[in-house]
Motif scaffolding. Structure first.
Motif, PDB file in Angstrom:
ATOM      1  N   UNK A   1       0.845  -1.204   0.000  1.00 52.26           N
ATOM      2  CA  UNK A   1       0.000   0.000   0.000  1.00 52.26           C
ATOM      3  C   UNK A   1       0.878   1.252   0.000  1.00 52.26           C
ATOM      4  N   UNK A   2       1.957   1.217   0.791  1.00 56.44           N
ATOM      5  CA  UNK A   2       2.899   2.344   0.851  1.00 56.44           C
ATOM      6  C   UNK A   2       3.534   2.573  -0.521  1.00 56.44           C
ATOM      7  N   UNK A   3       3.898   1.485  -1.210  1.00 57.49           N
ATOM      8  CA  UNK A   3       4.485   1.614  -2.540  1.00 57.49           C
ATOM      9  C   UNK A   3       3.483   2.192  -3.538  1.00 57.49           C
ATOM     10  N   UNK A   4       2.234   1.777  -3.429  1.00 61.08           N
ATOM     11  CA  UNK A   4       1.208   2.341  -4.317  1.00 61.08           C
ATOM     12  C   UNK A   4       1.146   3.863  -4.186  1.00 61.08           C
ATOM     13  N   UNK A   5       1.374   4.348  -2.956  1.00 54.57           N
ATOM     14  CA  UNK A   5       1.288   5.788  -2.696  1.00 54.57           C
ATOM     15  C   UNK A   5       2.602   6.524  -2.970  1.00 54.57           C
ATOM     16  N   UNK A   6       3.735   5.827  -2.925  1.00 53.10           N
ATOM     17  CA  UNK A   6       5.030   6.502  -2.958  1.00 53.10           C
ATOM     18  C   UNK A   6       5.940   6.100  -4.121  1.00 53.10           C
ATOM     19  N   UNK A   7       5.454   5.277  -5.044  1.00 54.43           N
ATOM     20  CA  UNK A   7       6.339   4.757  -6.077  1.00 54.43           C
ATOM     21  C   UNK A   7       6.958   5.848  -6.941  1.00 54.43           C
ATOM     22  N   UNK A   8       6.237   6.922  -7.174  1.00 52.99           N
ATOM     23  CA  UNK A   8       6.788   7.980  -8.019  1.00 52.99           C
ATOM     24  C   UNK A   8       8.010   8.632  -7.380  1.00 52.99           C
ATOM     25  N   UNK A   9       7.987   8.795  -6.050  1.00 50.09           N
ATOM     26  CA  UNK A   9       9.141   9.352  -5.340  1.00 50.09           C
ATOM     27  C   UNK A   9      10.299   8.352  -5.326  1.00 50.09           C
ATOM     28  N   UNK A  10       9.974   7.066  -5.280  1.00 50.71           N
ATOM     29  CA  UNK A  10      11.016   6.033  -5.354  1.00 50.71           C
ATOM     30  C   UNK A  10      11.744   6.137  -6.689  1.00 50.71           C
ATOM     31  N   UNK A  11      10.985   6.283  -7.772  1.00 43.60           N
ATOM     32  CA  UNK A  11      11.584   6.395  -9.095  1.00 43.60           C
ATOM     33  C   UNK A  11      12.352   7.703  -9.261  1.00 43.60           C
ATOM     34  N   UNK A  12      11.844   8.778  -8.653  1.00 43.93           N
ATOM     35  CA  UNK A  12      12.452  10.100  -8.810  1.00 43.93           C
ATOM     36  C   UNK A  12      13.718  10.273  -7.975  1.00 43.93           C
ATOM     37  N   UNK A  13      13.959   9.365  -7.037  1.00 41.70           N
ATOM     38  CA  UNK A  13      15.165   9.469  -6.215  1.00 41.70           C
ATOM     39  C   UNK A  13      14.980  10.290  -4.961  1.00 41.70           C
TER      40      UNK A  13
END
Length: 378
Positions: free
Chosen positions: A210-222
């Motif tokens: 669930x956390x990844x669903x909400x934060x994946x864009x920041x993970x990709x952006x660094x």
């Protein structure tokens, strides 16, 4: 899994893999590569090193590692191999072993694996068999290797019979995950590593998914979510490895999606233009969920949610998305039958009862799997 157990030290996160006298740290943070020399001399005083890398990674990061080791007074030898999955072969193993022996390094010296999963698996295997066992350090340079293959001691090469069928368990002495090197990764490779990250949520941590669903864009952006996600993934794997180092039980959960995924990689002849490992895992995880639905174990809505998230990050979710000749069920079953998770002819699959509710099923009917694949490929 609890990410609260991840420690903070010297502007990096520390995850400890607890294996008694073979315990080691995973250090996660930005700009750790320039510090490898200092770290090396403090942990391994007087030791020399063989750096095993590939020509792509060498062009990006080898100079930084060499400069740091030189500054610290560490004697080293660099060994370059071709980039790509086909290096993880008998030929690659022979070349690397002979190159390390040419350096005259002793058993107390170290092998440094500088690269992604291919180099990490190969170099770890080399370290495990040269002089009946040398120490080694993992410096993973891809997201996939930082969250998965560099942790846990699995090493090996591929065979024409299947992926990772020749190898051994050989734990590293240190894993140094510099998140800054991920900035040079093509998006496709980053997404492939993300598949392994999502896997940890789908195994037994729905809150993380669930956390990844909400934060994946920041993970990709660094952003800050990247290091948080890597640390939580490493802690998840460290916990499982500490409880079941040699995969006699629950460590098999880490193979969610891999039985199908490895078969798809074999079918694609390990051609990275067609399919890379993380993409195979992504499709494999979807297949594992769909097969679980077919067996009446899981709500179809869960599979739909998994597919939606993997599509959002740009991962393939179906066999028909693999370029080139379409596989047939019999060929895929041949690869599945060679899988390391086969026991006395029974197929072992990681199935699921819901979001983050995976479990090991050791007696899956091969006929049911073949019928399922035949239907998917129709």
């Amino acid at each position: 899994m609890s990410h609260r157990s991840v420690a903070e030290a010297e502007n990096c996160r520390l995850v400890r893999v607890e294996l008694a006298d073979r315990s080691y740290d995973i250090e996660i943070g930005r700009d750790l590569l320039p510090k490898i020399g200092e770290k090396f001399t403090s942990l391994f005083p007087g030791a020399k090193a063989a750096i095993i890398t590939d020509n792509t990674v060498a062009g990006l990061h080898l100079e930084t590692v060499e400069a740091s080791l030189s500054k610290a007074g560490v004697e080293y030898h660099a060994i370059e191999l071709p980039a790509g999955e086909k290096t993880k072969s008998y030929d690659g193993l022979t070349f690397a072993c002979d190159a390390v022996l040419d350096t005259r390094l002793e058993r107390g010296d170290l092998v440094i694996a500088l690269g992604g999963g291919v180099i990490g698996d190969l170099a770890g295997f080399v370290a495990g068999i040269i002089r009946r066992g040398m120490r080694f350090v993992q410096i993973p340079t891809t997201l996939l290797s930082q969250v998965d293959s560099s942790v846990g001691g699995k090493t090996g090469i591929n065979s024409g019979h299947g992926k990772n069928l020749i190898g051994l368990f050989h734990q590293p002495s240190l894993v140094l995950a510099d998140t800054a090197v991920l900035d040079t990764l093509p998006r496709r490779d980053f997404a492939a590593g993300y598949a392994e990250m999502a896997k940890y949520g789908l195994i037994n941590d729905p809150d993380f998914f669930v956390w990844l669903e909400a934060n994946w864009q920041d993970v990709f952006a660094g952003g800050s979510a990247r290091e948080e996600a890597i640390a939580r993934s490493c802690q998840a794997k460290a916990d499982v490895v500490a409880a079941d180092e040699l995969e006699n039980g629950q460590r098999a959960l880490l193979n969610l999606g891999h039985t199908f995924g490895h078969a798809l990689e074999g079918m694609a002849e390990y051609d990275a233009e067609r399919l890379v490992h993380g993409e195979g895992v992504a499709i494999g995880m979807v297949l594992a969920h769909e097969f679980s639905v077919r067996l009446g174990l899981c709500d179809p809505a869960v599979t739909d949610r998994v597919i939606a998230h993997l599509k959002d990050v740009g991962l393939p979710t179906g066999i028909d998305e693999i370029p080139g000749q379409k596989p047939n069920a019999e060929l895929l079953m041949d690869f599945i039958a060679q899988d390391k998770k086969v026991s006395r002819g029974n197929l072992t699959f990681i199935l699921t009862r819901g979001l983050g509710q995976s479990y090991v099923e050791k007696s899956v009917d091969p006929v049911a799997v073949k019928d399922f694949l035949t239907e998917k490929l129709a």
